[in-house]
Motif scaffolding. Structure first.
Motif, PDB file in Angstrom:
ATOM      1  N   GLU A  45       0.833  -1.185   0.000  1.00  0.00           N
ATOM      2  CA  GLU A  45       0.000   0.000   0.000  1.00  0.00           C
ATOM      3  C   GLU A  45       0.873   1.242   0.000  1.00  0.00           C
ATOM      4  OE1 GLU A  45      -2.254   0.818   3.516  1.00  0.00           O
ATOM      5  OE2 GLU A  45      -3.860   1.832   2.409  1.00  0.00           O
ATOM      6  N   VAL A  46       0.487   2.192  -0.832  1.00  0.00           N
ATOM      7  CA  VAL A  46       1.190   3.460  -0.918  1.00  0.00           C
ATOM      8  C   VAL A  46       0.438   4.538  -0.136  1.00  0.00           C
ATOM      9  CG1 VAL A  46       1.935   5.270  -2.499  1.00  0.00           C
ATOM     10  CG2 VAL A  46       2.190   2.865  -3.145  1.00  0.00           C
ATOM     11  N   SER A  47      -0.856   4.617  -0.378  1.00  0.00           N
ATOM     12  CA  SER A  47      -1.650   5.670   0.232  1.00  0.00           C
ATOM     13  C   SER A  47      -3.120   5.287   0.184  1.00  0.00           C
ATOM     14  CB  SER A  47      -1.427   6.994  -0.513  1.00  0.00           C
ATOM     15  OG  SER A  47      -2.079   8.069   0.136  1.00  0.00           O
ATOM     16  N   CYS A  48      -3.885   5.919   1.048  1.00  0.00           N
ATOM     17  CA  CYS A  48      -5.330   5.651   1.111  1.00  0.00           C
ATOM     18  C   CYS A  48      -6.048   6.935   1.508  1.00  0.00           C
ATOM     19  CB  CYS A  48      -5.611   4.548   2.131  1.00  0.00           C
ATOM     20  SG  CYS A  48      -7.350   4.047   2.270  1.00  0.00           S
ATOM     21  N   ALA A  59       2.338   5.573   3.283  1.00  0.00           N
ATOM     22  CA  ALA A  59       3.448   4.697   3.651  1.00  0.00           C
ATOM     23  C   ALA A  59       4.670   5.546   3.980  1.00  0.00           C
ATOM     24  CB  ALA A  59       3.759   3.738   2.504  1.00  0.00           C
ATOM     25  N   ASP A  60       5.481   5.080   4.885  1.00  0.00           N
ATOM     26  CA  ASP A  60       6.668   5.843   5.296  1.00  0.00           C
ATOM     27  C   ASP A  60       7.586   6.143   4.111  1.00  0.00           C
ATOM     28  OD1 ASP A  60       7.077   4.206   8.544  1.00  0.00           O
ATOM     29  OD2 ASP A  60       5.840   5.903   7.921  1.00  0.00           O
ATOM     30  N   SER A  61       7.645   5.230   3.171  1.00  0.00           N
ATOM     31  CA  SER A  61       8.572   5.378   2.049  1.00  0.00           C
ATOM     32  C   SER A  61       8.221   6.537   1.129  1.00  0.00           C
ATOM     33  CB  SER A  61       8.623   4.079   1.235  1.00  0.00           C
ATOM     34  OG  SER A  61       7.337   3.762   0.741  1.00  0.00           O
ATOM     35  N   ILE A  62       6.999   7.023   1.175  1.00  0.00           N
ATOM     36  CA  ILE A  62       6.583   8.090   0.253  1.00  0.00           C
ATOM     37  C   ILE A  62       6.082   9.344   0.983  1.00  0.00           C
ATOM     38  CG2 ILE A  62       6.134   6.519  -1.659  1.00  0.00           C
ATOM     39  CD1 ILE A  62       3.236   8.010   0.329  1.00  0.00           C
ATOM     40  N   LYS A  63       6.107   9.348   2.290  1.00  0.00           N
ATOM     41  CA  LYS A  63       5.645  10.529   3.036  1.00  0.00           C
ATOM     42  C   LYS A  63       6.449  11.762   2.650  1.00  0.00           C
ATOM     43  CE  LYS A  63       3.623   8.554   7.226  1.00  0.00           C
ATOM     44  NZ  LYS A  63       3.807   8.294   8.678  1.00  0.00           N
TER      45      LYS A  63
END
Length: 124
Positions: A45-48, A59-63
């Protein structure tokens, strides 16, 4: 199930930007998430975004780099400062009208409707 259509993927250089769109005939009652899957990796999951103001997950990786938003029956994922590790097929998914994203993350099982995916490639 609700047919979802993604668009906006493509090839971009590191540091560049893309905006993905997810459109359906009716999304206003559903939480919508973006997932991605890179070759030989699990779908993550990336975002919701939920139906209530402020109900989002990143997700922490894309914040700080990606922003999710919604407008009637379209959900957007604005992706800035893209990195090669962002390369993946991106999928949008909608729940069955529950409308809430968990702040601790969501799993594919939570979503009953999926798009066909759009390829994002970050490379120089």
């Amino acid at each position: 199930q609700l047919p979802l259509v993604e668009s906006g993927g493509g090839l971009v250089q590191p540091g560049g930007s893309l905006r993905l769109s997810c459109t359906a005939s009716r999304l206003d009652g559903s939480a919508v998430a973006w997932f991605r899957q890179a070759p030989e990796k699990e779908r993550e999951e990336v975002s919701c975004i939920g139906t209530s103001d402020g109900n989002t997950y990143y997700a922490d990786s894309i914040k700080g780099r990606f922003t999710i938003s919604r407008d009637k029956n379209t959900v957007y994922l604005q992706m800035n400062s893209l990195k090669p590790e962002d390369t993946a097929v991106y999928y949008c998914a909608a729940d069955g009208g529950y409308g809430v994203c968990s702040k601790s993350g969501n799993i594919p099982y939570d979503f009953g409707s999926w798009g066909q995916g759009t390829q994002v490639t970050v490379s120089s």
